[in-house]
Design a protein around this motif. Structure first.
Motif, PDB file in Angstrom:
ATOM      1  N   ASN A 207     105.191 -44.437  49.336  1.00 20.93           N
ATOM      2  CA  ASN A 207     106.277 -44.534  48.360  1.00 20.93           C
ATOM      3  C   ASN A 207     107.046 -45.848  48.467  1.00 20.93           C
ATOM      4  O   ASN A 207     107.321 -46.495  47.448  1.00 20.93           O
ATOM      5  CB  ASN A 207     107.247 -43.361  48.517  1.00 20.93           C
ATOM      6  CG  ASN A 207     106.698 -42.108  47.865  1.00 20.93           C
ATOM      7  OD1 ASN A 207     105.973 -42.189  46.880  1.00 20.93           O
ATOM      8  ND2 ASN A 207     107.050 -40.967  48.404  1.00 20.93           N
TER       9      ASN A 207
ATOM     10  N   TYR B 221     100.147 -36.677  44.049  1.00 17.29           N
ATOM     11  CA  TYR B 221      99.303 -35.858  44.921  1.00 17.29           C
ATOM     12  C   TYR B 221      98.284 -35.036  44.138  1.00 17.29           C
ATOM     13  O   TYR B 221      97.904 -33.955  44.575  1.00 17.29           O
ATOM     14  CB  TYR B 221     100.185 -34.919  45.762  1.00 17.29           C
ATOM     15  CG  TYR B 221     101.263 -35.653  46.534  1.00 17.29           C
ATOM     16  CD1 TYR B 221     101.000 -36.167  47.798  1.00 17.29           C
ATOM     17  CD2 TYR B 221     102.514 -35.864  45.969  1.00 17.29           C
ATOM     18  CE1 TYR B 221     101.983 -36.867  48.492  1.00 17.29           C
ATOM     19  CE2 TYR B 221     103.501 -36.561  46.653  1.00 17.29           C
ATOM     20  CZ  TYR B 221     103.227 -37.053  47.907  1.00 17.29           C
ATOM     21  OH  TYR B 221     104.196 -37.749  48.595  1.00 17.29           O
TER      22      TYR B 221
ATOM     23  N   SER C 194     112.019 -35.685  47.204  1.00 19.99           N
ATOM     24  CA  SER C 194     111.938 -37.136  47.381  1.00 19.99           C
ATOM     25  C   SER C 194     110.983 -37.845  46.437  1.00 19.99           C
ATOM     26  O   SER C 194     111.159 -39.022  46.148  1.00 19.99           O
ATOM     27  CB  SER C 194     111.514 -37.457  48.809  1.00 19.99           C
ATOM     28  OG  SER C 194     112.322 -36.778  49.728  1.00 19.99           O
ATOM     29  N   ASP C 195     109.925 -37.147  45.997  1.00 23.22           N
ATOM     30  CA  ASP C 195     109.010 -37.855  45.091  1.00 23.22           C
ATOM     31  C   ASP C 195     108.328 -36.905  44.112  1.00 23.22           C
ATOM     32  O   ASP C 195     108.527 -35.691  44.145  1.00 23.22           O
ATOM     33  CB  ASP C 195     108.008 -38.742  45.857  1.00 23.22           C
ATOM     34  CG  ASP C 195     106.991 -37.964  46.673  1.00 23.22           C
ATOM     35  OD1 ASP C 195     107.089 -36.725  46.764  1.00 23.22           O
ATOM     36  OD2 ASP C 195     106.071 -38.610  47.236  1.00 23.22           O
TER      37      ASP C 195
ATOM     38  N   PRO D 191     113.988 -33.676  53.826  1.00 24.11           N
ATOM     39  CA  PRO D 191     113.017 -34.122  54.835  1.00 24.11           C
ATOM     40  C   PRO D 191     113.533 -35.402  55.480  1.00 24.11           C
ATOM     41  O   PRO D 191     114.444 -36.037  54.945  1.00 24.11           O
ATOM     42  CB  PRO D 191     111.756 -34.408  54.009  1.00 24.11           C
ATOM     43  CG  PRO D 191     112.227 -34.643  52.628  1.00 24.11           C
ATOM     44  CD  PRO D 191     113.533 -33.929  52.459  1.00 24.11           C
ATOM     45  N   ALA D 192     112.972 -35.752  56.627  1.00 22.67           N
ATOM     46  CA  ALA D 192     113.340 -37.026  57.252  1.00 22.67           C
ATOM     47  C   ALA D 192     112.108 -37.693  57.829  1.00 22.67           C
ATOM     48  O   ALA D 192     111.243 -37.030  58.401  1.00 22.67           O
ATOM     49  CB  ALA D 192     114.362 -36.813  58.356  1.00 22.67           C
ATOM     50  N   SER D 193     112.056 -39.007  57.628  1.00 28.06           N
ATOM     51  CA  SER D 193     110.990 -39.803  58.248  1.00 28.06           C
ATOM     52  C   SER D 193     111.665 -41.023  58.881  1.00 28.06           C
ATOM     53  O   SER D 193     111.910 -41.043  60.073  1.00 28.06           O
ATOM     54  CB  SER D 193     109.944 -40.166  57.199  1.00 28.06           C
ATOM     55  OG  SER D 193     108.930 -40.906  57.793  1.00 28.06           O
ATOM     56  N   THR D 194     112.028 -42.028  58.064  1.00 25.81           N
ATOM     57  CA  THR D 194     112.873 -43.100  58.634  1.00 25.81           C
ATOM     58  C   THR D 194     114.262 -42.550  58.911  1.00 25.81           C
ATOM     59  O   THR D 194     115.018 -43.123  59.681  1.00 25.81           O
ATOM     60  CB  THR D 194     113.033 -44.292  57.672  1.00 25.81           C
ATOM     61  OG1 THR D 194     113.855 -43.899  56.557  1.00 25.81           O
ATOM     62  CG2 THR D 194     111.707 -44.803  57.162  1.00 25.81           C
ATOM     63  N   GLY D 195     114.628 -41.468  58.216  1.00 26.75           N
ATOM     64  CA  GLY D 195     115.952 -40.870  58.377  1.00 26.75           C
ATOM     65  C   GLY D 195     117.014 -41.487  57.472  1.00 26.75           C
ATOM     66  O   GLY D 195     118.141 -41.004  57.420  1.00 26.75           O
ATOM     67  N   GLY D 196     116.651 -42.541  56.758  1.00 32.92           N
ATOM     68  CA  GLY D 196     117.636 -43.227  55.906  1.00 32.92           C
ATOM     69  C   GLY D 196     118.237 -42.310  54.848  1.00 32.92           C
ATOM     70  O   GLY D 196     119.445 -42.309  54.621  1.00 32.92           O
ATOM     71  N   THR D 197     117.388 -41.509  54.196  1.00 33.53           N
ATOM     72  CA  THR D 197     117.859 -40.632  53.128  1.00 33.53           C
ATOM     73  C   THR D 197     118.894 -39.646  53.646  1.00 33.53           C
ATOM     74  O   THR D 197     120.048 -39.623  53.193  1.00 33.53           O
ATOM     75  CB  THR D 197     116.673 -39.828  52.527  1.00 33.53           C
ATOM     76  OG1 THR D 197     115.721 -40.737  51.989  1.00 33.53           O
ATOM     77  CG2 THR D 197     117.141 -38.869  51.449  1.00 33.53           C
TER      78      THR D 197
ATOM     79  N   GLU E  63     103.467 -36.016  53.628  1.00 35.39           N
ATOM     80  CA  GLU E  63     103.828 -37.431  53.757  1.00 35.39           C
ATOM     81  C   GLU E  63     105.341 -37.534  53.641  1.00 35.39           C
ATOM     82  O   GLU E  63     105.932 -36.986  52.719  1.00 35.39           O
ATOM     83  CB  GLU E  63     103.113 -38.251  52.681  1.00 35.39           C
ATOM     84  CG  GLU E  63     101.603 -38.226  52.882  1.00 35.39           C
ATOM     85  CD  GLU E  63     100.816 -38.668  51.654  1.00 35.39           C
ATOM     86  OE1 GLU E  63     101.265 -39.581  50.960  1.00 35.39           O
ATOM     87  OE2 GLU E  63      99.755 -38.075  51.395  1.00 35.39           O
ATOM     88  N   GLY E  64     105.958 -38.224  54.599  1.00 37.58           N
ATOM     89  CA  GLY E  64     107.414 -38.374  54.563  1.00 37.58           C
ATOM     90  C   GLY E  64     108.159 -37.276  55.290  1.00 37.58           C
ATOM     91  O   GLY E  64     109.355 -37.100  55.092  1.00 37.58           O
TER      92      GLY E  64
ATOM     93  N   SER F 138     106.812 -33.196  50.624  1.00 35.82           N
ATOM     94  CA  SER F 138     108.051 -33.166  51.416  1.00 35.82           C
ATOM     95  C   SER F 138     109.128 -32.333  50.721  1.00 35.82           C
ATOM     96  O   SER F 138     110.041 -31.829  51.384  1.00 35.82           O
ATOM     97  CB  SER F 138     108.548 -34.584  51.722  1.00 35.82           C
ATOM     98  OG  SER F 138     109.049 -35.208  50.568  1.00 35.82           O
TER      99      SER F 138
ATOM    100  N   LYS G  19     112.441 -43.927  47.196  1.00 31.55           N
ATOM    101  CA  LYS G  19     112.355 -45.225  47.864  1.00 31.55           C
ATOM    102  C   LYS G  19     112.723 -46.403  46.961  1.00 31.55           C
ATOM    103  O   LYS G  19     112.959 -47.503  47.445  1.00 31.55           O
ATOM    104  CB  LYS G  19     110.957 -45.416  48.461  1.00 31.55           C
ATOM    105  CG  LYS G  19     110.675 -44.470  49.613  1.00 31.55           C
ATOM    106  CD  LYS G  19     111.577 -44.724  50.810  1.00 31.55           C
ATOM    107  CE  LYS G  19     111.285 -43.756  51.944  1.00 31.55           C
ATOM    108  NZ  LYS G  19     112.064 -44.048  53.147  1.00 31.55           N
TER     109      LYS G  19
HETATM  110  C1  LIG Z   1     107.566 -38.304  50.061  1.00 32.09           C
HETATM  111  C2  LIG Z   1     108.625 -38.656  51.029  1.00 32.09           C
HETATM  112  N1  LIG Z   1     109.520 -37.722  51.349  1.00 32.09           N
HETATM  113  C3  LIG Z   1     110.493 -37.963  52.252  1.00 32.09           C
HETATM  114  C4  LIG Z   1     110.586 -39.178  52.900  1.00 32.09           C
HETATM  115  C5  LIG Z   1     111.633 -39.354  53.956  1.00 32.09           C
HETATM  116  O1  LIG Z   1     112.638 -40.277  53.596  1.00 32.09           O
HETATM  117  P1  LIG Z   1     113.334 -41.137  54.696  1.00 32.09           P
HETATM  118  O2  LIG Z   1     112.356 -42.180  55.146  1.00 32.09           O
HETATM  119  O3  LIG Z   1     114.509 -41.734  54.011  1.00 32.09           O
HETATM  120  O4  LIG Z   1     113.711 -40.253  55.824  1.00 32.09           O
HETATM  121  C6  LIG Z   1     109.662 -40.182  52.600  1.00 32.09           C
HETATM  122  C7  LIG Z   1     109.676 -41.447  53.332  1.00 32.09           C
HETATM  123  O5  LIG Z   1     108.688 -42.066  53.583  1.00 32.09           O
HETATM  124  C8  LIG Z   1     108.670 -39.928  51.635  1.00 32.09           C
HETATM  125  O6  LIG Z   1     107.754 -40.846  51.303  1.00 32.09           O
END
Ligand SMILES: Cc1ncc(COP(=O)(O)O)c(C=O)c1O
Length: 338
Positions: free
Chosen positions: A77, A312, A306-307, A182-188, A235-236, A280, A46
């Motif tokens: 994050n 954790y 991603s992190d 992984p995807a959450s906002t999907g930006g990555t 998370e994420g 994630s 992030k």
């Molecule tokens: C630990 C973790 N992994 C993956 C993601 C997913 O990334 P994105 O929001 O770009 O899809 C996030 C986003 O919050 C995150 O915090």
């Protein structure tokens, strides 16, 4: 000043290592790499997103150091990256966080000088108590506030189109055949996928999704099913809205991953590959596990980690937490190669 010195910590965002996962590559007979985004200064991917969104807002004259307050809803994050960048640049910062976020993440945001507002994890997106609505109402109630809004702000996705995607292409010498994220906002996943598919449309892009997330169903049917209830420790991973940052057309497949197996993957990863990653990342490994029979020795797979796992320590890496959540002993881990 040494030749290696940097003007601020912000200069060390990005250009993260791509590391071969030796044990996994060997047992899958494919080349499996992890992009270690936990090695950014804010210990997550992030940093890239927030820096891009803040610099864009600055260039458009939307925010001013010493005057503006930046507000965001974050699973932790983004909040930390935002707090770090706001501290350096001189902005006030308020972050709304779901109460399921790990204690480390919450304390880290506070340590960076931002204000944290905890919101109930179970609240529906349009509930006034949800972390989205709270961030929105806080930004509306404060003078000179700017809601950065990572779900809707397309400079989130652009950050990965401009940096993460090109790095992966160069680091694999254009040999990548699978991207798993992984995807959450999907930006990555969307930003990286967009860049990579422009280079080679044959690259397969796979997203790890959580149980009850709306993303997989939307991808397959075009229906946003609000009756779904996202249920995950991770998370994420997964989402309860369809964020404009997710480009469904650039993603080939969503695979639902199991929480326990995802966590067991990262516990095993730390012991065998020397990499501590977040939940994630274990989800990306679990998605890999589901496609392993499709792979050959010609494949080059890139997993997005991603992190960093240190976020954790009181959750996935805590023995008591593992027992309370049915993981029992680390000896029982499910290998990603099974
Ligand atoms: C630990 C973790 N992994 C993956 C993601 C997913 O990334 P994105 O929001 O770009 O899809 C996030 C986003 O919050 C995150 O915090």
């Amino acid at each position: 000043m040494s030749l290696n010195s940097q003007s601020s910590i912000l200069a060390s965002i990005g250009n993260t290592p791509l590391v071969k996962l030796q044990g996994i590559s060997k047992s899958l007979n494919a080349n499996v790499y992890a992009k270690l985004e936990g090695l950014n200064p804010g210990m997550s991917i992030k940093d890239r997103t927030v820096l891009c969104m803040i610099e864009q807002a600055e260039s458009e004259g939307l925010i001013t150091p010493g005057v503006s307050t930046i507000v965001e809803a974050s699973s932790g994050n983004t909040g930390y990256s935002l707090a770090m960048i706001c501290g350096i640049k001189g902005y006030k910062c308020i972050v709304t966080v779901k109460d399921k976020a790990s204690k480390e993440k919450i304390n880290m945001i506070k340590a960076m000088g931002a204000e944290v507002v905890l919101c109930p994890s179970g609240a529906k997106p349009d509930d006034p108590d949800s972390y989205y609505e709270k961030a929105k109402s806080i930004s509306e109630s404060i003078e000179h506030a700017f809601y950065i809004n990572q779900n809707f702000n397309l400079y989130n996705q652009k950050a990965h189109y401009k940096t993460t995607g090109p790095e992966i292409w160069e680091q694999t010498d254009g040999k990548i055949t699978y991207l798993i994220s992984p995807a959450s906002t999907g930006g990555t996943i969307s930003g990286i996928a967009k860049f990579l598919k422009e280079k080679n449309p044959a690259i397969k892009v796979i997203s790890a999704d959580s149980e009850g997330s709306v993303l997989k169903k939307y991808h397959e049917t075009n229906e946003y099913d609000k009756s779904l209830k996202k249920k995950t420790w991770l998370e994420g991973v997964g989402k309860d809205i369809i964020p404009p940052n997710i480009s469904m057309d650039h993603i080939d497949e969503f695979l639902i991953v199991n929480d326990e197996r995802s966590v067991e993957n990262i516990i095993h990863l730390a012991k065998t590959e020397g990499i501590m990653a977040g939940g994630s990342s274990g989800a990306a490994m679990e998605a890999l596990c589901q496609v392993k029979d499709r792979l050959t020795s010609d494949d080059t797979v890139v997993l997005i980690f991603s992190d960093h796992g240190s976020k954790y320590l009181s959750k996935f890496y805590d023995t008591e937490w593992q027992v309370d959540n049915g993981l029992e002993t680390i000896e029982n881990v499910i290998r990603v190669t099974e």
